[in-house]
Every structure is written in structure tokens, then in C-alpha cells.
Scaffold this motif. Structure first.
Motif, PDB file in Angstrom:
ATOM      1  N   LEU A   1      38.103  73.168  22.983  1.00 60.90           N
ATOM      2  CA  LEU A   1      38.351  72.844  21.582  1.00 60.90           C
ATOM      3  C   LEU A   1      38.736  71.376  21.500  1.00 60.90           C
ATOM      4  O   LEU A   1      39.425  70.859  22.376  1.00 60.90           O
ATOM      5  CB  LEU A   1      39.501  73.684  21.019  1.00 60.90           C
ATOM      6  N   GLN A   2      38.296  70.713  20.429  1.00 61.06           N
ATOM      7  CA  GLN A   2      38.652  69.308  20.232  1.00 61.06           C
ATOM      8  C   GLN A   2      39.152  69.117  18.801  1.00 61.06           C
ATOM      9  O   GLN A   2      38.517  69.578  17.848  1.00 61.06           O
ATOM     10  CB  GLN A   2      37.446  68.401  20.489  1.00 61.06           C
ATOM     11  N   ILE A   3      40.283  68.432  18.674  1.00 64.09           N
ATOM     12  CA  ILE A   3      40.879  68.168  17.360  1.00 64.09           C
ATOM     13  C   ILE A   3      41.107  66.670  17.237  1.00 64.09           C
ATOM     14  O   ILE A   3      41.771  66.068  18.089  1.00 64.09           O
ATOM     15  CB  ILE A   3      42.217  68.912  17.189  1.00 64.09           C
ATOM     16  N   THR A   4      40.547  66.070  16.207  1.00 60.22           N
ATOM     17  CA  THR A   4      40.695  64.639  15.962  1.00 60.22           C
ATOM     18  C   THR A   4      41.289  64.406  14.573  1.00 60.22           C
ATOM     19  O   THR A   4      40.746  64.902  13.583  1.00 60.22           O
ATOM     20  CB  THR A   4      39.348  63.906  16.063  1.00 60.22           C
ATOM     21  N   LEU A   5      42.405  63.681  14.518  1.00 63.15           N
ATOM     22  CA  LEU A   5      42.971  63.222  13.251  1.00 63.15           C
ATOM     23  C   LEU A   5      43.039  61.704  13.347  1.00 63.15           C
ATOM     24  O   LEU A   5      43.990  61.155  13.896  1.00 63.15           O
ATOM     25  CB  LEU A   5      44.378  63.794  13.024  1.00 63.15           C
ATOM     26  N   SER A   6      42.012  61.037  12.865  1.00 61.28           N
ATOM     27  CA  SER A   6      41.958  59.574  12.976  1.00 61.28           C
ATOM     28  C   SER A   6      42.238  58.935  11.629  1.00 61.28           C
ATOM     29  O   SER A   6      41.839  59.450  10.583  1.00 61.28           O
ATOM     30  CB  SER A   6      40.600  59.125  13.511  1.00 61.28           C
ATOM     31  N   GLU A   7      42.930  57.806  11.670  1.00 64.57           N
ATOM     32  CA  GLU A   7      43.272  57.056  10.464  1.00 64.57           C
ATOM     33  C   GLU A   7      42.763  55.626  10.611  1.00 64.57           C
ATOM     34  O   GLU A   7      42.906  55.022  11.671  1.00 64.57           O
ATOM     35  CB  GLU A   7      44.787  57.042  10.250  1.00 64.57           C
ATOM     36  N   SER A   8      42.179  55.098   9.559  1.00 62.13           N
ATOM     37  CA  SER A   8      41.662  53.726   9.611  1.00 62.13           C
ATOM     38  C   SER A   8      42.739  52.710   9.251  1.00 62.13           C
ATOM     39  O   SER A   8      42.663  51.546   9.640  1.00 62.13           O
ATOM     40  CB  SER A   8      40.461  53.574   8.672  1.00 62.13           C
ATOM     41  N   LEU A   9      43.764  53.146   8.525  1.00 60.14           N
ATOM     42  CA  LEU A   9      44.833  52.242   8.121  1.00 60.14           C
ATOM     43  C   LEU A   9      45.835  52.021   9.247  1.00 60.14           C
ATOM     44  O   LEU A   9      45.921  52.821  10.180  1.00 60.14           O
ATOM     45  CB  LEU A   9      45.564  52.803   6.899  1.00 60.14           C
TER      46      LEU A   9
ATOM     47  N   GLY B   1      42.642  79.029  30.289  1.00 58.72           N
ATOM     48  CA  GLY B   1      41.518  78.318  30.905  1.00 58.72           C
ATOM     49  C   GLY B   1      40.690  77.499  29.941  1.00 58.72           C
ATOM     50  O   GLY B   1      39.786  76.779  30.366  1.00 58.72           O
ATOM     51  N   VAL B   2      40.977  77.594  28.629  1.00 55.17           N
ATOM     52  CA  VAL B   2      40.233  76.806  27.644  1.00 55.17           C
ATOM     53  C   VAL B   2      41.055  75.563  27.296  1.00 55.17           C
ATOM     54  O   VAL B   2      42.108  75.673  26.669  1.00 55.17           O
ATOM     55  CB  VAL B   2      39.960  77.608  26.349  1.00 55.17           C
ATOM     56  N   PRO B   3      40.616  74.372  27.702  1.00 60.15           N
ATOM     57  CA  PRO B   3      41.382  73.172  27.354  1.00 60.15           C
ATOM     58  C   PRO B   3      41.245  72.837  25.874  1.00 60.15           C
ATOM     59  O   PRO B   3      40.190  73.021  25.272  1.00 60.15           O
ATOM     60  CB  PRO B   3      40.752  72.088  28.228  1.00 60.15           C
ATOM     61  N   ILE B   4      42.340  72.352  25.296  1.00 59.11           N
ATOM     62  CA  ILE B   4      42.325  71.894  23.912  1.00 59.11           C
ATOM     63  C   ILE B   4      42.609  70.401  23.942  1.00 59.11           C
ATOM     64  O   ILE B   4      43.701  69.974  24.320  1.00 59.11           O
ATOM     65  CB  ILE B   4      43.382  72.619  23.061  1.00 59.11           C
ATOM     66  N   TYR B   5      41.615  69.612  23.585  1.00 57.20           N
ATOM     67  CA  TYR B   5      41.763  68.157  23.595  1.00 57.20           C
ATOM     68  C   TYR B   5      42.133  67.693  22.192  1.00 57.20           C
ATOM     69  O   TYR B   5      41.464  68.046  21.217  1.00 57.20           O
ATOM     70  CB  TYR B   5      40.460  67.483  24.039  1.00 57.20           C
ATOM     71  N   ILE B   6      43.196  66.926  22.113  1.00 58.04           N
ATOM     72  CA  ILE B   6      43.651  66.426  20.812  1.00 58.04           C
ATOM     73  C   ILE B   6      43.731  64.905  20.850  1.00 58.04           C
ATOM     74  O   ILE B   6      43.932  64.304  21.915  1.00 58.04           O
ATOM     75  CB  ILE B   6      45.035  67.010  20.431  1.00 58.04           C
ATOM     76  N   ARG B   7      43.576  64.284  19.700  1.00 58.27           N
ATOM     77  CA  ARG B   7      43.811  62.845  19.603  1.00 58.27           C
ATOM     78  C   ARG B   7      44.095  62.485  18.149  1.00 58.27           C
ATOM     79  O   ARG B   7      43.562  63.100  17.224  1.00 58.27           O
ATOM     80  CB  ARG B   7      42.628  62.025  20.142  1.00 58.27           C
ATOM     81  N   THR B   8      44.936  61.486  18.005  1.00 53.58           N
ATOM     82  CA  THR B   8      45.262  60.972  16.687  1.00 53.58           C
ATOM     83  C   THR B   8      45.700  59.530  16.840  1.00 53.58           C
ATOM     84  O   THR B   8      46.267  59.152  17.862  1.00 53.58           O
ATOM     85  CB  THR B   8      46.383  61.800  16.009  1.00 53.58           C
ATOM     86  N   GLY B   9      45.414  58.720  15.848  1.00 53.49           N
ATOM     87  CA  GLY B   9      45.810  57.323  15.952  1.00 53.49           C
ATOM     88  C   GLY B   9      45.575  56.565  14.664  1.00 53.49           C
ATOM     89  O   GLY B   9      44.834  57.006  13.777  1.00 53.49           O
ATOM     90  N   LYS B  10      46.204  55.416  14.587  1.00 51.93           N
ATOM     91  CA  LYS B  10      46.033  54.508  13.459  1.00 51.93           C
ATOM     92  C   LYS B  10      45.086  53.381  13.850  1.00 51.93           C
ATOM     93  O   LYS B  10      44.882  53.093  15.019  1.00 51.93           O
ATOM     94  CB  LYS B  10      47.389  53.952  13.029  1.00 51.93           C
ATOM     95  N   ARG B  11      44.501  52.756  12.813  1.00 49.49           N
ATOM     96  CA  ARG B  11      43.550  51.654  12.983  1.00 49.49           C
ATOM     97  C   ARG B  11      42.357  52.063  13.855  1.00 49.49           C
ATOM     98  O   ARG B  11      41.854  51.285  14.650  1.00 49.49           O
ATOM     99  CB  ARG B  11      44.240  50.433  13.589  1.00 49.49           C
ATOM    100  N   LEU B  12      41.923  53.306  13.671  1.00 51.67           N
ATOM    101  CA  LEU B  12      40.719  53.764  14.366  1.00 51.67           C
ATOM    102  C   LEU B  12      39.500  53.470  13.500  1.00 51.67           C
ATOM    103  O   LEU B  12      39.602  52.901  12.420  1.00 51.67           O
ATOM    104  CB  LEU B  12      40.836  55.249  14.705  1.00 51.67           C
ATOM    105  N   ARG B  13      38.332  53.847  13.980  1.00 51.64           N
ATOM    106  CA  ARG B  13      37.077  53.450  13.341  1.00 51.64           C
ATOM    107  C   ARG B  13      36.983  53.893  11.888  1.00 51.64           C
ATOM    108  O   ARG B  13      36.526  53.162  11.022  1.00 51.64           O
ATOM    109  CB  ARG B  13      35.903  54.016  14.147  1.00 51.64           C
ATOM    110  N   GLN B  14      37.410  55.119  11.612  1.00 48.49           N
ATOM    111  CA  GLN B  14      37.367  55.609  10.233  1.00 48.49           C
ATOM    112  C   GLN B  14      38.372  56.738  10.056  1.00 48.49           C
ATOM    113  O   GLN B  14      38.862  57.314  11.040  1.00 48.49           O
ATOM    114  CB  GLN B  14      35.956  56.102   9.878  1.00 48.49           C
ATOM    115  N   LYS B  15      38.666  57.041   8.808  1.00 49.71           N
ATOM    116  CA  LYS B  15      39.560  58.160   8.509  1.00 49.71           C
ATOM    117  C   LYS B  15      38.775  59.453   8.613  1.00 49.71           C
ATOM    118  O   LYS B  15      37.756  59.622   7.928  1.00 49.71           O
ATOM    119  CB  LYS B  15      40.158  58.008   7.108  1.00 49.71           C
TER     120      LYS B  15
END
Length: 480
Positions: free
Chosen positions: A209-217, A326-340
Motif C-alpha cells: 500500500l502507498q499513501i502520499t499526502l504532498s503539499e506544494s506550499l 507481510g504487506v508493507p505500507i509506504y507513506i510520505r508527506t512533505g511541503k514544497r513538493l511538486r504539487q498538492k
């Protein structure tokens, strides 16, 4: 839940940014739909010496339709009291105003207290609401609390205790606005309303599973808060772990607040809490640097020039449950990324026996796009049109259809309506908060005790290369 509601809203922090940007437009949307109409009133409190007239003008300015008759009639239900939360006499005045408005608008004693201010005041406010008898005996008394709910488990437990002395857990609504978003609420519908997914939603068929919460600001006006919080506390402890719980919880016995809450708590309890060495192996923290004409984090106003606050987190989570071991969950979040963007990618395991031996089959991927557009898609393999038998990947659009053209309600509108109805399904229970903090605290403590410096990533990227390497080590890659 579309029936008319009657309530007195008392908003502590009524002059703040949250109230103006989110709460007043949300209440106006409920007013336009007739859910709140004649039998409601709002008291805004804060330290500023405003009049009712000035407050009503500010409310009107916060609405999408400022000068309409409806907006003015709506704003006429708003009253202001200059208030020091530590001054007992101010609560006496507040009680008199509340009683007066309750009678004027025939509200029946229903009160909803919204604490839109610093958590350090929550206990004091809760105590005074009880001691000065602002809570009523002939209606409901509910408290809505904004994040951050503490900055670690210990402070959260102390904060919870300071509130629970005066209000029962059933009357406390801890708001996480992501739980009000249409596509986040669709997770359970997709999982448990469709056998095609329900039967495959386990470690036999799901690869990761992959979860992305990206923010451009960048940090913008929240610099003061953000410097003490960082991405881990600001986004992972609440929004991301709530999504994780919805993705990994077992099917509840019924669609009810109690059953859903029980399974979410079990899901968060099943998260593996890492030892310091495991944190180093499974988590990446980083800070944005100047690029593409944008300032780096340390060049922002109110930020220390040697700040070690992370603006980006990527991690690999492990779940000790029967269905997701056994199922990895990859998460990421950050500011000033490519897009919201907020999205969830469910990557299914490849076909066990590929009869198309000379071709590489694309993974089946279920993607839930929460923001900016609410959309669901499924990546499948189909035959290319024409002679021969070459396969290609194609997206099946599973977007929920808006059949009657109604506008999708904003998260705060939906959550305020839930609170009015006494439905806490889309709010966070104390035990959910507790297990989330215990998981996050282990990571934070490992970082605080580590001599390893933050890595960097340029503004406009999708984070540092180390976040890609986190998956590459497992022979995987970010789908988005």
C-alpha cells in the motif's frame, strides 16, 4: 441526517483564521440547505474587543456570497463576547448571553462548544463550562476539539484527562478534517461494499500500500507552530495514520460508530512500534532547500537558521494483523513538493501464472485520489486493438458519479453536521489518538537521539532520493 437541527454554537477562538476560512462557510452551507434555520445561534469569543455588528460583518466577509439577503440573515444569528478563558467572571457573562439566546431562538438547551484555539486552554475551558454551569441539563453538550491533540503521548494523555474530568468520551469530538473528505469516506464503501475488492483485501493478494499526502506550499503563516511540530506530528500522527486504519481494519460487524471505532483501534494497535535501529532503516526525514526561485525552509520567516525540523517524512510501516502481516505500507508527506495531492495506491500481486510469458504484465493498481480531484481508478491489462496479441495497461474509471449534480460538501460542513447529529463515526476516539502517538513517539525519540543530520530535497521535487531508496531496497517504486 438532513432533518432540521437546533443548537447554540459557542466558538472559542471565534476571530481566528480557522473560524473564518472553514467554520463560518460550513455553517452557512448548512443554513442554505435548511439544516440549521431559525433555531440556532453562534457566540464567538476571543480577546479582541469586537461588537456584535463588527463580528457579523466579519462573518459575512468570510462567506462565498457576502452581500445576499441570505448571508445577512445568517450573520444576524451571530453574537460576540470579548473573553479571557482564564477569567471566571467572563464565563458568568457568557452563561447569561447563552441563556438569553437559547430562549430567543428556542434552541432547547443544545450546546456545541468548538475549541478553535491553543490546546493549552482546553482543560481550563472545560472546567469553567462545568463549574459556571454553561452546560445545560435539558439538552446535549458536545465539545469539538481541533488538532494538535498534544505533542506526544504523555501530553495527549494529560490533555485528555483535563477534558474527561468534565465531559464524557461520548461528548468529545476530536476533529480530523481528512475524515470528512468524500474520497476518504469512500474507502470503506470500496472495501466492504464490493466483493471484488473485499475478497482480495488481504496479504494473499495485496503486495503493498502507498499513501502520499504532498503539499506544494511551504510553511506560510504556520511557521511558529510548524517549527515545534514538523511533518511527523503535523501529518503522520493524525491524517496518515487515520487513513492507514481505514485501509487495514477488519470488516466491522455493522456500519455503526461503535463497530467501526473498535476495528480502527485494533488496526492502530496492530502497527509495529519500531526500535531506534528499525526507525533508521524504515524512515527518512528531510527538509526542503531553495530551488526554482523558492526559499528553503531555513530562510523562511520565524525559522531558525540551524533548524532540524523535518518538512518531509517517508516511511515503511508494518502491521501485525492476520490480513496484513507481510504487506508493507509506504507513506510520505512533505511541503514544497511538486504539487498538492492526496492519494492512495493499492498494488496487487502479479498473476501467479503468466500465460503471456513473453510480455511483462503491468500491476493491477487501485488508486483513490482524494485531492485535488475525487477519483477512483483501477489499472488493468487489456489486449491492444489490432492484429496479434500484445497487451497494454489501461485505466478503468471508477469515479463516484454525481447523479443529481449536487455540489460535494466540504469536510467541515459534513463533520459539523455529524456533530450536530451526535454521530462520532468520522471523529477520532481517545484510544485511536493514544495508539497513534505511541507509534509516532518511538520515531520522534529515535530521531532526537540520533546524530544523523536531516537530508535535503529541492523545492518542486517529490522529496529526497532516500525516499525512493526506501522502496528500491524492496525492489519496489513509488507509483506516483
Amino acid at each position: 441526517m438532513s432533518t432540521k437541527q437546533q443548537a447554540l454554537f459557542i466558538i472559542f477562538g471565534g476571530t481566528g483564521d480557522l473560524a473564518k476560512r472553514k467554520l463560518y462557510p460550513a455553517l452557512f452551507a448548512l443554513y442554505q440547505k435548511g439544516i440549521i434555520n431559525e433555531h440556532f445561534a453562534v457566540i464567538g469569543t476571543a480577546r479582541r474587543p469586537w461588537t456584535d455588528q463588527h463580528f457579523q460583518a466579519v462573518v459575512c466577509e468570510s462567506l462565498p456570497e457576502q452581500d445576499t439577503t441570505a448571508a445577512k440573515k445568517f450573520a444576524a444569528h451571530f453574537y460576540y463576547q470579548s473573553h479571557n478563558v482564564n477569567d471566571t467572571e467572563h464565563y458568568v457573562t457568557l452563561k447569561k448571553l447563552a441563556q438569553k439566546l437559547d430562549k430567543k431562538y428556542q434552541i432547547g438547551g443544545n450546546r456545541l462548544f468548538y475549541l478553535a484555539m491553543s490546546p493549552r486552554f482546553f482543560g481550563t475551558i472545560a472546567q469553567h463550562l462545568k463549574s459556571q454551569e454553561i452546560v445545560t441539563a435539558d439538552g446535549y453538550n458536545r465539545v469539538i476539539i481541533e488538532k494538535p491533540f498534544g505533542h506526544d503521548y504523555q501530553s495527549a494523555a494529560e490533555l485528555n484527562q483535563s477534558i474527561s474530568k468534565y465531559f464524557s468520551e461520548d461528548d468529545v469530538f476530536r476533529i480530523d478534517h481528512y475524515l470528512g473528505k468524500e474520497m476518504v469516506q469512500n474507502i470503506l464503501a470500496i472495501r466492504f461494499g464490493n466483493n471484488i475488492f473485499n475478497s482480495l483485501w488481504n496479504n494473499r493478494y495485496i503486495d503493498n500500500l502507498q499513501i502520499t499526502l504532498s503539499e506544494s506550499l511551504g510553511v506560510e503563516e504556520r511557521a511558529g507552530y510548524y517549527e515545534t511540530a514538523g511533518a511527523l506530528r503535523d501529518m503522520v500522527q493524525n491524517h496518515i495514520l487515520q487513513i492507514v486504519s481505514l485501509l487495514t481494519m477488519k470488516m466491522p460487524t455493522t456500519y455503526s460508530e461503535a463497530d467501526i471505532r473498535r476495528e480502527k483501534i485494533c488496526a492502530l494497535k496492530a502497527l509495529k512500534v519500531y526500535q531506534p535501529q528499525e526507525v533508521a532503516e524504515n524512515f527518512v526525514r528531510a527538509q526542503y532547500q531553495a530551488a526554482n526561485g523558492l526559499k528553503g525552509y531555513r530562510q523562511e520567516d520565524q525559522i531558525a537558521s540551524d533548524s532540524q525540523t523535518e518538512t518531509f517524512v517517508a516511511g515503511k510501516l508494518k502491521v501485525a494483523s492476520e490480513n496484513f502481516a507481510g504487506v508493507p505500507i509506504y507513506i510520505r508527506t512533505g511541503k514544497r513538493l511538486r504539487q498538492k495531492a492526496t492519494r492512495i495506491d493499492v498494488i496487487f500481486k502479479p498473476v501467479p501464472g503468466n500465460i503471456f510469458a513473453d510480455q511483462n504484465l503491468a500491476d493491477n493498481i487501485l488508486t483513490i485520489k482524494v485531492e485535488p480531484e475525487g477519483k477512483v481508478s483501477l489499472q488493468v491489462n487489456v489486449k491492444k486493438i489490432g492484429q496479434g496479441y500484445q497487451l497494454q495497461e489501461q485505466q478503468l474509471d471508477l469515479s463516484p458519479e454525481n447523479r443529481n449534480g449536487q455540489q460535494i460538501a466540504e469536510a467541515y460542513e459534513k463533520l459539523l453536521l455529524d456533530a450536530l447529529a451526535g454521530d462520532a463515526t468520522n471523529f477520532t476516539h481517545w484510544e485511536e489518538v493514544a495508539y497513534s502517538w505511541k507509534f509516532v513517539d518511538a520515531i520522534r525519540q529515535a530521531w532526537d537521539n540520533s546524530q544523523q543530520p536531516l537530508v535535503e530535497y529541492p523545492c518542486g521535487s517529490m522529496g529526497p532520493k532516500q525516499a525512493d531508496e526506501l522502496l528500491a531496497i524492496d525492489h519496489r517504486h513509488w507509483i506516483y
